[in-house]
Write a protein that holds these residues in place. Structure first.
Motif, short mmCIF file in Angstrom:
data_model
loop_
_atom_site.label_atom_id
_atom_site.label_comp_id
_atom_site.label_asym_id
_atom_site.label_seq_id
_atom_site.Cartn_x
_atom_site.Cartn_y
_atom_site.Cartn_z
N LEU A 227 0.82 -1.20 0.00
CA LEU A 227 0.00 0.00 0.00
C LEU A 227 0.86 1.26 0.00
O LEU A 227 0.51 2.26 -0.63
CB LEU A 227 -0.92 0.00 1.22
N THR A 228 1.99 1.22 0.71
CA THR A 228 2.89 2.37 0.72
C THR A 228 3.38 2.67 -0.69
O THR A 228 3.38 3.84 -1.13
CB THR A 228 4.10 2.10 1.64
N ALA A 229 3.80 1.64 -1.41
CA ALA A 229 4.27 1.84 -2.78
C ALA A 229 3.16 2.38 -3.67
O ALA A 229 3.38 3.29 -4.49
CB ALA A 229 4.81 0.52 -3.34
N ALA A 230 1.95 1.86 -3.50
CA ALA A 230 0.83 2.30 -4.33
C ALA A 230 0.47 3.76 -4.04
O ALA A 230 0.28 4.56 -4.97
CB ALA A 230 -0.38 1.40 -4.09
N HIS A 231 0.38 4.10 -2.75
CA HIS A 231 0.04 5.47 -2.40
C HIS A 231 1.15 6.44 -2.80
O HIS A 231 0.87 7.57 -3.23
CB HIS A 231 -0.23 5.58 -0.90
N ALA A 232 2.42 6.03 -2.64
CA ALA A 232 3.53 6.90 -3.03
C ALA A 232 3.52 7.14 -4.54
O ALA A 232 3.80 8.26 -5.00
CB ALA A 232 4.86 6.28 -2.60
N TRP A 233 3.21 6.11 -5.31
CA TRP A 233 3.12 6.28 -6.77
C TRP A 233 1.99 7.26 -7.10
O TRP A 233 2.14 8.11 -7.99
CB TRP A 233 2.86 4.94 -7.43
N TRP A 234 0.87 7.16 -6.39
CA TRP A 234 -0.25 8.05 -6.62
C TRP A 234 0.13 9.49 -6.28
O TRP A 234 -0.20 10.43 -7.02
CB TRP A 234 -1.45 7.60 -5.78
N VAL A 235 0.83 9.68 -5.15
CA VAL A 235 1.25 11.02 -4.74
C VAL A 235 2.20 11.63 -5.76
O VAL A 235 2.07 12.80 -6.16
CB VAL A 235 1.89 10.98 -3.34
N THR A 236 3.19 10.85 -6.21
CA THR A 236 4.17 11.38 -7.17
C THR A 236 3.55 11.66 -8.54
O THR A 236 4.05 12.50 -9.28
CB THR A 236 5.33 10.39 -7.35
N SER A 237 2.46 10.96 -8.86
CA SER A 237 1.79 11.22 -10.13
C SER A 237 0.97 12.51 -10.09
O SER A 237 0.72 13.13 -11.12
CB SER A 237 0.89 10.05 -10.51
N LEU A 238 0.55 12.92 -8.88
CA LEU A 238 -0.24 14.14 -8.74
C LEU A 238 0.61 15.37 -8.47
O LEU A 238 0.31 16.46 -8.94
CB LEU A 238 -1.27 13.98 -7.61
N TRP A 239 1.69 15.20 -7.68
CA TRP A 239 2.54 16.31 -7.30
C TRP A 239 3.98 16.00 -7.67
O TRP A 239 4.39 14.85 -7.76
CB TRP A 239 2.44 16.59 -5.80
N ASP A 240 4.74 17.04 -7.84
CA ASP A 240 6.14 16.89 -8.22
C ASP A 240 6.99 16.68 -6.98
O ASP A 240 7.70 17.56 -6.51
CB ASP A 240 6.60 18.14 -8.99
N VAL A 241 6.90 15.47 -6.40
CA VAL A 241 7.68 15.11 -5.22
C VAL A 241 8.41 13.80 -5.51
O VAL A 241 7.91 12.95 -6.25
CB VAL A 241 6.79 14.95 -3.97
N PRO A 242 9.60 13.60 -4.93
CA PRO A 242 10.34 12.36 -5.15
C PRO A 242 9.61 11.16 -4.55
O PRO A 242 8.92 11.27 -3.53
CB PRO A 242 11.69 12.61 -4.44
N PHE A 243 9.80 10.00 -5.17
CA PHE A 243 9.09 8.80 -4.73
C PHE A 243 9.56 8.34 -3.36
O PHE A 243 8.75 8.01 -2.49
CB PHE A 243 9.29 7.68 -5.76
N VAL A 244 10.88 8.30 -3.14
CA VAL A 244 11.42 7.75 -1.88
C VAL A 244 10.97 8.55 -0.66
O VAL A 244 10.48 7.97 0.31
CB VAL A 244 12.95 7.64 -1.96
#
Length: 310
Positions: free
Chosen positions: A114-131
């Motif tokens: 879930l962390t990976a999925a939510h982080a991918w969603w966040v990075t797709s919406l905002w310009d923030v690094p994945f890690v």
């Protein structure tokens, strides 16, 4: 007063494994608790960072009810989007044999997915690094998932989790209050504004993402471009631009570990612009100039304009 240990009657294994509604009991409580403790730590460590002479006042007190509501809503949203799916994956992948160990491992695996999925969603919406995004999401989910696994393993009701989380939160707040008191009394890592020579202020200063500009020259001349006016209730497009003079006003050093010294100041005299003194902030390597506009009768807090040297 000792809180009672609130347990529900333990059902048989088949019934216990079939109750999906109890997969994440009380998980929202540690989420709320960690935000409350983090806020207390932020307030307790105010003296260790630069607050630009802006402290918590009436504006903050008026916002407390809304902050509480937002924290509670965020807790239940986190419960719905993170903890409950993680425990559901643990329920699907786990089994009756070695249930506690397998449940814990599967909860961790589900949280990682879930962390990976939510982080991918966040990075797709905002310009923030994945890690960093994944680290923040995972960090916020550790305590809720642990609490949910504990409640399911011990078969606790919501009241039992409230007693445990409340006790631990109270202890954490007491430790934070004690640490804040000791920091103020000892001056441990207390912030002190930088002390620079006049020549170190000469140069270009920018702020507001490059929208604000200030040029200080060695001969005492100054030029400003698009600086916000030094007063409230100004027009939407009103800004200050022009040329004039500047003067550096050094202050005395700190009076000791219990008192933060007054800041050095830069005074601007620009035709058609109303400014007070710009105060020094930041560090010796990365100095800042800031100006605070206060309105005692206004509903909002102070407006702070910050410039950093190019």
């Amino acid at each position: 007063m000792v809180m009672p240990d609130v347990h529900a009657p333990a059902p048989d294994p088949a019934e216990r494994r079939g109750r999906w509604s109890r997969l994440a009991t009380g998980a929202e409580l540690p989420f709320i608790a960690q935000l409350v403790v983090a806020g207390a730590v932020f307030i307790a460590t105010t003296g260790m960072r630069d607050d630009h002479d802006v402290t918590f006042g009436a504006g903050f007190a008026a916002a407390v009810p809304r902050l509480i509501l937002l924290v509670v809503l965020a807790a239940y949203l986190h419960w719905l989007l993170f903890t409950l799916p993680a425990m559901a994956l643990a329920r699907l992948l786990g089994g009756p044999r070695w249930e506690a160990a397998r449940g814990a491992l599967c909860a961790v695996a589900g949280a990682a997915v879930l962390t990976a999925a939510h982080a991918w969603w966040v990075t797709s919406l905002w310009d923030v690094p994945f890690v960093p995004a994944a680290a923040w999401i995972a960090g916020a989910g550790v305590l809720p998932v642990t609490a949910a696994w504990y409640a399911r393993h011990r078969w606790l009701w919501w009241g039992g989790m409230l007693a445990r989380v409340g006790a631990l939160t109270g202890i954490a707040l007491l430790v934070t209050a004690l640490g804040g008191f000791l920091q103020v009394r000892t001056g441990f890592h207390a912030y002190e504004p930088p002390r620079l020579e006049r020549s170190q202020y000469v140069g270009e200063w920018v702020g507001g993402g490059g929208a604000y500009r200030l040029s200080l020259r060695e001969n005492g001349e100054a030029e400003v471009g698009n600086l916000p006016p030094g007063k409230r209730n100004s027009g939407l497009w009103e800004a200050c631009s022009g040329t004039g003079t500047w003067h550096f006003e050094p202050k005395h050093e700190s009076g000791g570990i219990f008192h933060r010294g007054p800041r050095d100041r830069v005074s601007l005299s620009i035709g058609g612009c109303s400014f007070g003194d710009w105060q020094v902030a930041g560090t010796a390597d990365q100095p800042e100039l800031f100006y605070v506009v206060r309105d005692p009768d206004g509903p909002g807090g102070p407006d702070v304009t910050t410039l950093h040297r190019v």
